[in-house]
Design a protein around this motif. Structure first.
Motif, short mmCIF file in Angstrom:
data_model
loop_
_atom_site.label_atom_id
_atom_site.label_comp_id
_atom_site.label_asym_id
_atom_site.label_seq_id
_atom_site.Cartn_x
_atom_site.Cartn_y
_atom_site.Cartn_z
N HIS A 201 -34.31 33.21 -16.03
CA HIS A 201 -32.80 33.94 -14.95
C HIS A 201 -32.33 32.73 -14.99
O HIS A 201 -32.27 31.79 -15.20
CB HIS A 201 -34.10 33.17 -13.25
CG HIS A 201 -34.65 34.30 -12.63
ND1 HIS A 201 -34.52 35.27 -12.28
CD2 HIS A 201 -35.70 33.90 -12.45
CE1 HIS A 201 -35.89 36.24 -12.01
NE2 HIS A 201 -36.65 34.94 -12.09
N GLN A 202 -31.32 32.97 -15.45
CA GLN A 202 -29.50 32.44 -15.68
C GLN A 202 -28.88 32.68 -14.55
O GLN A 202 -28.76 34.21 -14.08
CB GLN A 202 -28.89 33.02 -17.31
CG GLN A 202 -30.14 32.38 -18.21
CD GLN A 202 -30.57 33.60 -19.09
OE1 GLN A 202 -31.09 34.76 -18.67
NE2 GLN A 202 -31.70 32.63 -19.52
N GLN A 203 -27.95 32.05 -14.38
CA GLN A 203 -26.77 32.51 -13.07
C GLN A 203 -25.13 32.35 -13.49
O GLN A 203 -24.03 32.31 -13.29
CB GLN A 203 -26.38 30.54 -12.52
CG GLN A 203 -28.12 30.17 -11.51
CD GLN A 203 -28.73 31.23 -10.45
OE1 GLN A 203 -27.61 31.72 -10.11
NE2 GLN A 203 -29.29 30.87 -10.74
N PHE A 204 -25.66 33.80 -13.91
CA PHE A 204 -24.20 34.67 -14.47
C PHE A 204 -23.73 34.86 -13.63
O PHE A 204 -22.50 35.20 -14.02
CB PHE A 204 -24.60 35.80 -15.26
CG PHE A 204 -24.86 35.45 -17.10
CD1 PHE A 204 -24.32 35.17 -17.28
CD2 PHE A 204 -26.42 35.73 -17.29
CE1 PHE A 204 -24.96 34.76 -19.01
CE2 PHE A 204 -26.81 34.98 -18.70
CZ PHE A 204 -25.56 34.41 -19.62
N ARG A 205 -24.01 34.94 -12.37
CA ARG A 205 -22.79 35.09 -10.96
C ARG A 205 -22.56 34.28 -10.28
O ARG A 205 -21.75 34.42 -9.65
CB ARG A 205 -24.31 36.33 -10.09
CG ARG A 205 -24.67 37.42 -10.37
CD ARG A 205 -25.77 37.94 -8.95
NE ARG A 205 -26.11 39.26 -9.03
CZ ARG A 205 -27.03 39.68 -9.04
NH1 ARG A 205 -26.82 39.56 -7.51
NH2 ARG A 205 -27.10 41.39 -9.32
N GLY A 206 -22.39 32.89 -11.18
CA GLY A 206 -21.76 31.51 -10.59
C GLY A 206 -20.42 32.60 -10.97
O GLY A 206 -19.72 31.59 -10.09
N SER A 207 -20.05 32.78 -12.18
CA SER A 207 -17.87 33.11 -11.58
C SER A 207 -17.97 34.94 -12.23
O SER A 207 -19.16 34.75 -12.79
CB SER A 207 -17.61 31.89 -12.30
OG SER A 207 -18.17 32.80 -13.83
#
Length: 278
Positions: free
Chosen positions: A219-225
């Protein structure tokens, strides 16, 4: 190099029709403010556009169109529509679409160059202690390839101008705003400091995603920006490849920036090599 990038995109385009996934090639320039990213990317815009136009001329079934937008202080602004604010949304397949974005069909290189110049002129730039025309936003130029013989309607949230056909390939060229410290820009202006903070925040989110990819996290936090949301498909999507251009300053005072840029370039390269061998 540029010809091989576009050539590989056109070859992947044929394979994408087998499994229904469009190919996605992302090229982005990364580095500190004032290191020459925009100076490097603008000629690349035009060269890749020329090669894409040439490739489409040799294929009667392939149609080329262009969109151009910027990410400024967490807002997405359409550079081909007087910087109108547009929204990013996820479709049913989990892919990010930019709702309301103008997409212009391209027939020749003169038209493509005009579109690119118009978008580039609309981009936000301000002077600071490092650069007289410092980019204050991330610019994203998209060249989209469609199969005009598929007969399918465009099922995206894009405001199109007479464009039809199945999306089979996308070239995404990103000129990132440079990382910077407030002490380097020597600005007391609140707006400039806020811009710098937003730029650094989005670049940090990109770094964290690259770190997570390097560790193999599921899970990578691509929704961070907004930046990482938009770059996600180019970094981890099916039929995707990413190329990072590391922009470096020769100044001795920029050593830390240079090392950080090279570390992330090397990490992204290793991720790409692992995906190719998988």
């Amino acid at each position: 190099m540029l010809r091989s990038l576009v050539g590989s995109e056109m070859c992947i385009r044929d394979r994408s029709q087998v499994d229904g996934h469009p190919s996605n090639l992302t090229v982005f320039a990364y580095g500190q403010t004032g290191s020459g990213k925009t100076y490097t990317m603008v000629p690349i815009y035009n060269r890749i556009a020329w090669e894409a136009v040439t490739a489409c001329d040799s294929s009667a079934s392939t149609q080329l169109s262009i969109s151009f937008f910027e990410i400024y202080c967490s807002k997405v602004l359409d550079l081909l529509a007087d910087r109108a604010v547009v929204r990013t949304l996820e479709d049913a397949k989990g892919q990010v679409q930019v709702a309301g974005l103008v997409e212009v069909p391209v027939e020749d290189m003169e038209q493509a160059a005009g579109i690119i110049a118009r978008g580039q002129d609309s981009r936000v730039t301000h002077a600071n202690a490092v650069h007289e025309q410092s980019s204050r936003s991330h610019a994203v130029l998209q060249l989209l390839l469609r199969d005009s013989t598929s007969g399918s309607l465009i099922l995206t949230l894009t405001l199109t101008l007479g464009i039809s056909g199945k999306l089979v390939g996308k070239l995404v060229l990103v000129d990132l705003a440079g990382s910077e410290r407030a002490s380097e820009t020597l600005s007391d202006d609140k707006a400039t400091r806020h811009e710098g903070a937003e730029i650094n925040k989005s670049l940090l989110a990109l770094k964290e995603c690259i770190r997570a990819m390097g560790r193999g996290d599921k899970h990578q936090q691509f929704r961070g920006s907004k930046l990482t949301q938009i770059l996600r498909d180019g970094l981890v999507g099916k039929r995707s490849r990413a190329v990072m251009i590391a922009a470096l300053s020769p100044a001795s005072g920029s050593t830390e920036h240079t090392l950080n840029t090279l570390r992330y370039a090397d990490r992204l390269k290793e991720i790409g090599l692992r995906r190719q061998s998988a």
